[in-house]
Motif scaffolding. Structure first.
Motif, PDB file in Angstrom:
ATOM      1  N   PRO A  11       0.803  -1.226   0.000  1.00  0.00           N
ATOM      2  CA  PRO A  11       0.000   0.000   0.000  1.00  0.00           C
ATOM      3  C   PRO A  11       0.841   1.285   0.000  1.00  0.00           C
ATOM      4  O   PRO A  11       0.429   2.289  -0.577  1.00  0.00           O
ATOM      5  CB  PRO A  11      -0.814  -0.104   1.289  1.00  0.00           C
ATOM      6  CG  PRO A  11      -0.864  -1.558   1.600  1.00  0.00           C
ATOM      7  CD  PRO A  11       0.414  -2.127   1.085  1.00  0.00           C
ATOM      8  N   GLU A  12       2.004   1.254   0.632  1.00  0.00           N
ATOM      9  CA  GLU A  12       2.852   2.448   0.662  1.00  0.00           C
ATOM     10  C   GLU A  12       3.354   2.785  -0.749  1.00  0.00           C
ATOM     11  O   GLU A  12       3.412   3.951  -1.140  1.00  0.00           O
ATOM     12  CB  GLU A  12       4.047   2.261   1.608  1.00  0.00           C
ATOM     13  CG  GLU A  12       3.675   2.179   3.072  1.00  0.00           C
ATOM     14  CD  GLU A  12       3.242   0.773   3.493  1.00  0.00           C
ATOM     15  OE1 GLU A  12       3.580  -0.197   2.790  1.00  0.00           O
ATOM     16  OE2 GLU A  12       2.536   0.673   4.509  1.00  0.00           O
ATOM     17  N   PHE A  13       3.728   1.753  -1.500  1.00  0.00           N
ATOM     18  CA  PHE A  13       4.192   1.970  -2.870  1.00  0.00           C
ATOM     19  C   PHE A  13       3.063   2.528  -3.728  1.00  0.00           C
ATOM     20  O   PHE A  13       3.255   3.478  -4.493  1.00  0.00           O
ATOM     21  CB  PHE A  13       4.716   0.654  -3.466  1.00  0.00           C
ATOM     22  CG  PHE A  13       5.212   0.803  -4.881  1.00  0.00           C
ATOM     23  CD1 PHE A  13       6.473   1.305  -5.130  1.00  0.00           C
ATOM     24  CD2 PHE A  13       4.408   0.444  -5.959  1.00  0.00           C
ATOM     25  CE1 PHE A  13       6.938   1.443  -6.435  1.00  0.00           C
ATOM     26  CE2 PHE A  13       4.862   0.572  -7.254  1.00  0.00           C
ATOM     27  CZ  PHE A  13       6.129   1.079  -7.493  1.00  0.00           C
ATOM     28  N   ARG A  14       1.874   1.960  -3.583  1.00  0.00           N
ATOM     29  CA  ARG A  14       0.719   2.437  -4.348  1.00  0.00           C
ATOM     30  C   ARG A  14       0.430   3.902  -4.029  1.00  0.00           C
ATOM     31  O   ARG A  14       0.249   4.719  -4.925  1.00  0.00           O
ATOM     32  CB  ARG A  14      -0.523   1.606  -4.017  1.00  0.00           C
ATOM     33  CG  ARG A  14      -0.479   0.209  -4.545  1.00  0.00           C
ATOM     34  CD  ARG A  14      -1.750  -0.520  -4.173  1.00  0.00           C
ATOM     35  NE  ARG A  14      -1.711  -1.900  -4.622  1.00  0.00           N
ATOM     36  CZ  ARG A  14      -2.769  -2.668  -4.789  1.00  0.00           C
ATOM     37  NH1 ARG A  14      -3.965  -2.174  -4.533  1.00  0.00           N
ATOM     38  NH2 ARG A  14      -2.642  -3.896  -5.208  1.00  0.00           N
ATOM     39  N   ALA A  15       0.405   4.216  -2.720  1.00  0.00           N
ATOM     40  CA  ALA A  15       0.116   5.597  -2.308  1.00  0.00           C
ATOM     41  C   ALA A  15       1.186   6.552  -2.818  1.00  0.00           C
ATOM     42  O   ALA A  15       0.888   7.665  -3.258  1.00  0.00           O
ATOM     43  CB  ALA A  15       0.010   5.672  -0.784  1.00  0.00           C
ATOM     44  N   GLY A  16       2.418   6.124  -2.790  1.00  0.00           N
ATOM     45  CA  GLY A  16       3.508   6.966  -3.281  1.00  0.00           C
ATOM     46  C   GLY A  16       3.396   7.220  -4.776  1.00  0.00           C
ATOM     47  O   GLY A  16       3.614   8.342  -5.247  1.00  0.00           O
ATOM     48  N   ALA A  17       3.050   6.182  -5.522  1.00  0.00           N
ATOM     49  CA  ALA A  17       2.910   6.329  -6.971  1.00  0.00           C
ATOM     50  C   ALA A  17       1.760   7.273  -7.304  1.00  0.00           C
ATOM     51  O   ALA A  17       1.888   8.147  -8.168  1.00  0.00           O
ATOM     52  CB  ALA A  17       2.679   4.967  -7.617  1.00  0.00           C
TER      53      ALA A  17
END
Length: 122
Positions: A11-17
């Motif tokens: 989820p952190e990667f998704r939110a960052g993207a």
């Protein structure tokens, strides 16, 4: 295709993207290419984020403007109207000056022609 496993993103990667797309204004395809993910995957994440923001009452773009934003918009419209009036006045002044300069140029042209004719006649 039995040997291909599906990649999982935390989820952190998704939110960052999604944040990169929103904050930079770059196209989804460009950000996806930079991150090494499929552009359709990132597009889906951005869409889900927009839907979640709209459901949460955030400013997804379709909501009402806040009072301060409405006041600022009204102020900017007033400023624009003033600038349009000022520009019209300045333009009228420029047109008048241009006409005067053209008249002066024409007079000078005639005087040069008369001077040349007079010099040729002597």
């Amino acid at each position: 295709m039995a040997g291909i496993t599906r990649r999982r993103f935390d989820p952190e990667f998704r939110a960052g993207a999604v944040r990169i797309v929103k904050e930079t204004g770059k196209p989804v395809a460009h950000v996806a290419r930079d991150l090494g993910i499929n552009e359709y995957t990132l597009h889906n994440w951005v869409q889900m984020d927009r839907l979640a923001a709209e459901q949460a009452g955030g400013d997804g773009g379709g909501g009402k403007l806040k009072e301060s934003a409405e006041e600022e918009l009204a102020r900017l419209r007033r400023e624009k109207a003033e600038l349009v009036k000022q520009h019209a006045k300045e333009k009228a002044g420029w047109e008048k000056e241009r006409a005067e300069l053209e008249d002066e140029r024409d007079v000078l042209k005639r005087s040069v022609v008369l001077g040349v004719k007079e010099a040729m006649g002597r």
